[in-house]
Design an enzyme around this catalytic site. Structure first.
Site, PDB file in Angstrom:
ATOM      1  N   GLU A   1     -42.614 120.615 -33.612  1.00  0.00           N
ATOM      2  CA  GLU A   1     -43.585 119.576 -33.958  1.00  0.00           C
ATOM      3  C   GLU A   1     -44.933 119.949 -33.352  1.00  0.00           C
ATOM      4  OE1 GLU A   1     -43.929 114.751 -33.809  1.00  0.00           O
ATOM      5  OE2 GLU A   1     -43.472 115.761 -31.924  1.00  0.00           O
ATOM      6  N   LEU A   2     -45.940 120.091 -34.181  1.00  0.00           N
ATOM      7  CA  LEU A   2     -47.303 120.307 -33.696  1.00  0.00           C
ATOM      8  C   LEU A   2     -47.983 118.951 -33.589  1.00  0.00           C
ATOM      9  CD1 LEU A   2     -49.721 122.021 -32.912  1.00  0.00           C
ATOM     10  CD2 LEU A   2     -50.215 122.325 -35.358  1.00  0.00           C
ATOM     11  N   ARG A   3     -48.307 118.549 -32.370  1.00  0.00           N
ATOM     12  CA  ARG A   3     -48.969 117.270 -32.135  1.00  0.00           C
ATOM     13  C   ARG A   3     -50.471 117.428 -32.324  1.00  0.00           C
ATOM     14  NH1 ARG A   3     -46.565 113.007 -29.274  1.00  0.00           N
ATOM     15  NH2 ARG A   3     -48.705 112.232 -29.221  1.00  0.00           N
TER      16      ARG A   3
ATOM     17  N   ARG B   1     -50.319 111.475 -33.841  1.00  0.00           N
ATOM     18  CA  ARG B   1     -49.849 110.196 -33.316  1.00  0.00           C
ATOM     19  C   ARG B   1     -51.059 109.345 -32.943  1.00  0.00           C
ATOM     20  NH1 ARG B   1     -46.446 109.184 -34.946  1.00  0.00           N
ATOM     21  NH2 ARG B   1     -44.828 110.538 -34.113  1.00  0.00           N
TER      22      ARG B   1
ATOM     23  N   GLU C   1     -49.562 104.022 -31.025  1.00  0.00           N
ATOM     24  CA  GLU C   1     -48.150 104.409 -30.923  1.00  0.00           C
ATOM     25  C   GLU C   1     -47.946 105.559 -29.949  1.00  0.00           C
ATOM     26  OE1 GLU C   1     -45.684 104.336 -34.303  1.00  0.00           O
ATOM     27  OE2 GLU C   1     -46.852 102.800 -35.341  1.00  0.00           O
TER      28      GLU C   1
ATOM     29  N   HIS D   1     -43.089 103.668 -33.229  1.00  0.00           N
ATOM     30  CA  HIS D   1     -42.982 103.891 -31.787  1.00  0.00           C
ATOM     31  C   HIS D   1     -43.419 102.634 -31.043  1.00  0.00           C
ATOM     32  CE1 HIS D   1     -43.412 107.822 -33.655  1.00  0.00           C
ATOM     33  NE2 HIS D   1     -42.784 108.333 -32.619  1.00  0.00           N
TER      34      HIS D   1
ATOM     35  N   LYS E   1     -37.579 107.439 -38.418  1.00  0.00           N
ATOM     36  CA  LYS E   1     -37.665 107.709 -36.983  1.00  0.00           C
ATOM     37  C   LYS E   1     -38.126 106.476 -36.215  1.00  0.00           C
ATOM     38  CE  LYS E   1     -39.988 110.311 -33.365  1.00  0.00           C
ATOM     39  NZ  LYS E   1     -41.258 110.923 -32.957  1.00  0.00           N
TER      40      LYS E   1
ATOM     41  N   ARG F   1     -30.888 110.564 -26.267  1.00  0.00           N
ATOM     42  CA  ARG F   1     -31.322 111.903 -26.676  1.00  0.00           C
ATOM     43  C   ARG F   1     -30.152 112.889 -26.679  1.00  0.00           C
ATOM     44  NH1 ARG F   1     -36.901 112.134 -26.614  1.00  0.00           N
ATOM     45  NH2 ARG F   1     -37.992 110.523 -25.424  1.00  0.00           N
TER      46      ARG F   1
ATOM     47  N   SER G   1     -43.924 115.515 -24.781  1.00  0.00           N
ATOM     48  CA  SER G   1     -44.825 114.652 -25.545  1.00  0.00           C
ATOM     49  C   SER G   1     -44.485 113.177 -25.391  1.00  0.00           C
ATOM     50  CB  SER G   1     -44.784 115.025 -27.034  1.00  0.00           C
ATOM     51  OG  SER G   1     -43.487 114.818 -27.573  1.00  0.00           O
TER      52      SER G   1
ATOM     53  N   GLN H   1     -38.144 113.145 -22.244  1.00  0.00           N
ATOM     54  CA  GLN H   1     -37.732 114.387 -22.901  1.00  0.00           C
ATOM     55  C   GLN H   1     -37.173 115.346 -21.852  1.00  0.00           C
ATOM     56  OE1 GLN H   1     -40.961 116.038 -25.186  1.00  0.00           O
ATOM     57  NE2 GLN H   1     -40.871 114.414 -26.723  1.00  0.00           N
TER      58      GLN H   1
END
Length: 265
Positions: free
Chosen positions: A48-50, A86, A90, A145, A172, A214, A233, A237
């Site tokens: 995932e590229l934020r 994002r 959120e 989120h 999601k 997770r 992120s 995590q």
């Protein structure tokens, strides 16, 4: 009923062990490509590229387009790329109004290098962005989120169903738990959705309390989880390499417990 799946390049979400998505949270396109190229082999099933971490991307969509192209070039051919801006509401790091958000997502889609884009369920231009993504051949992760709390189980289920009805290829939800009941609400809603879903979902509770969500997503029907290599992120995590090991352990136990296939009649 067969388990709903989503295939992105060489990765099929919803079939067995959840895939591990590793976020890239750099400030420049060059740094994003460099960090991507340095990811350990096997750490990321999906990257995932934020985009909200890229300096200036909210006002100059070309920054995001260049970063997506650079990260795609740095990835192995079979590894899917999810592009995500994002919003601050959120948990994002860079302000963007509704029009700027939509302009950036449209520019990324026009660039044609992302396999999937994240579209927030609350986005004003959601319907247009979902349509444009599908027209461009990109999958849509419709997301919600909540960094402050965990809605009740019934509300979480309603959100997942709303995402599905709005055209999500992957639904999601990420929430912040304050006690074990919040964690159980998230797990229960995921299981409720998965029982009758026609598409996969990815759900997680953040922070230390939520780590179990997770790790044990396969038990309740969550198809994707997020693990970090270096910078995370979101709170909670865990290391992506360690995460792969736990997911494999859980998957092995579930397979061992599965009843043998019935003999054909």
């Amino acid at each position: 009923m067969s388990t709903p799946t989503l295939t992105l390049r060489s990765v099929t979400l919803g079939a067995g062990r959840p895939a591990v998505c590793v976020p890239v949270v750099e400030r420049t396109p060059a740094d994003a490509a460099r960090v991507t190229a340095a990811l350990p082999a096997g750490a990321a099933d999906v990257v995932e590229l934020r985009l909200d971490h890229l300096t200036g991307s909210a006002t100059d969509p070309d920054v995001a387009v260049r970063a997506v192209a650079g990260v795609r070039a740095a990835l192995p051919h079979g590894t899917p790329l999810l592009a995500t801006f994002r919003t601050v509401r959120e948990g994002g790091v860079q302000p963007a109004d509704e029009d700027a958000y939509a302009t950036l997502v449209r520019a990324v889609l026009a660039g044609g290098q992302a396999d999937a884009v994240d579209v927030e369920l609350a986005a004003a231009h959601r319907a247009d962005l979902v349509r444009r993504a599908h027209d461009a051949g990109a999958a849509v992760v419709l997301s919600h989120h909540d960094f402050a709390a965990t809605p009740p189980r019934a509300r979480l289920l309603a959100l997942l169903r709303e995402q599905a009805a709005a055209g999500a290829d992957l639904c999601k939800i990420a929430v912040m738990p304050h006690d074990v009941d919040d964690v159980l609400a998230l797990l229960g809603a995921t299981a409720d959705f998965a029982r009758a879903a026609d598409r996969p979902a990815a759900t997680m509770a953040m922070g230390g309390l939520g780590v179990v969500t997770r790790l044990a997503g396969e038990v309740v029907g969550s198809a994707l989880t997020f693990g970090s290599v270096g910078s995370a992120s979101a709170p909670g995590q865990v290391d992506a390499t360690a995460l792969h090991g736990v997911l494999a352990l859980v998957h092995g136990a579930l397979v061992a417990d599965a009843p043998p296939p019935s003999d054909p009649v």
